[in-house]
Scaffold this active site. Structure first.
Site, PDB file in Angstrom:
ATOM      1  CB  CYS A  66      -0.966  -0.025   1.181  1.00 38.43           C
ATOM      2  SG  CYS A  66      -0.186   0.034   2.809  1.00 38.43           S
ATOM      3  CG  HIS A  99      15.333 -13.467  14.693  1.00 44.03           C
ATOM      4  ND1 HIS A  99      15.849 -12.601  15.642  1.00 44.03           N
ATOM      5  CD2 HIS A  99      16.375 -14.256  14.301  1.00 44.03           C
ATOM      6  CE1 HIS A  99      17.145 -12.856  15.814  1.00 44.03           C
ATOM      7  NE2 HIS A  99      17.485 -13.846  14.991  1.00 44.03           N
TER       8      HIS A  99
HETATM    9  C1  RB5 Z   1      -4.111   5.241   0.631  1.00 44.20           C
HETATM   10  O1  RB5 Z   1      -4.162   6.614   0.442  1.00 44.20           O
HETATM   11  C2  RB5 Z   1      -3.235   4.908   1.835  1.00 44.20           C
HETATM   12  O2  RB5 Z   1      -3.889   5.232   3.009  1.00 44.20           O
HETATM   13  C3  RB5 Z   1      -2.859   3.442   1.820  1.00 44.20           C
HETATM   14  O3  RB5 Z   1      -2.179   3.145   0.648  1.00 44.20           O
HETATM   15  C4  RB5 Z   1      -1.963   2.949   2.944  1.00 44.20           C
HETATM   16  O4  RB5 Z   1      -0.799   3.709   3.024  1.00 44.20           O
HETATM   17  C5  RB5 Z   1      -2.596   2.704   4.243  1.00 44.20           C
HETATM   18  O5  RB5 Z   1      -1.973   2.269   5.212  1.00 44.20           O
END
Ligand code: RB5
Length: 150
Positions: A66, A99
């Site tokens: 993400c 680990h």
């Molecule tokens: C998306 O904007 C962002 O919140 C997501 O990619 C992530 O970083 C969340 O933890």
């Protein structure tokens, strides 16, 4: 570990695509679980897909991304048997295998260069779990998780 599932939200999409090409060039078998564009999506859904792919044997391990690597790792760790590690450098990538026997590598697409990501992926895929006292500790994770739902 040969078959590697990859998933991301929009924040990790670009880096995911680059890592898929990298893995192919190294003769791994990437399994792309999406997302398929930079259109905004919700990271929990993509974390769940990666976790399920590992748990059902569709992949040996997963890389999930993400923007920061945080939300997607938090979600993946809700699945019993998943040990997702948000990693930021070679050291964390190494230690999460040695680990913690991590089976999911979580990366932040907005904070990780492709060079650093490749470095972490190589280490993650090539480092064996040390076992021994670390096995005892990893086993306790599942035990504690089971108790927390009672
Ligand atoms: C998306 O904007 C962002 O919140 C997501 O990619 C992530 O970083 C969340 O933890």
């Amino acid at each position: 570990m040969k078959k590697v599932a990859l998933s991301s939200d929009h924040g990790g999409y670009q880096l995911k695509q680059e890592l898929i090409e990298y893995l192919k060039s190294k003769n791994y078998e990437p399994v792309d679980l999406g997302t398929d564009s930079i259109e905004s999506v919700d990271y929990p859904e993509y974390a769940a897909m990666a976790a399920k792919a590992v748990l059902n044997g569709e992949a040996d391990c997963a890389i999930t991304l993400c923007g920061s690597g945080i939300g997607i790792s938090i979600t993946a760790n809700k699945f019993k048997g998943i040990r997702a590690a948000a990693c930021f450098d070679a050291y964390t990538a190494k230690m999460c295998r040695l680990h913690n026997d991590a089976n999911v590598l979580a990366l932040g697409g907005r904070i990780t260069t492709i060079d650093r990501a490749v470095d972490m992926v190589d280490i993650f895929l090539e480092t064996e779990f040390e076992g021994g006292r670390h096995k005892r500790r990893v086993d306790k994770i599942d035990k504690i998780a089971a108790e927390s739902w009672k």
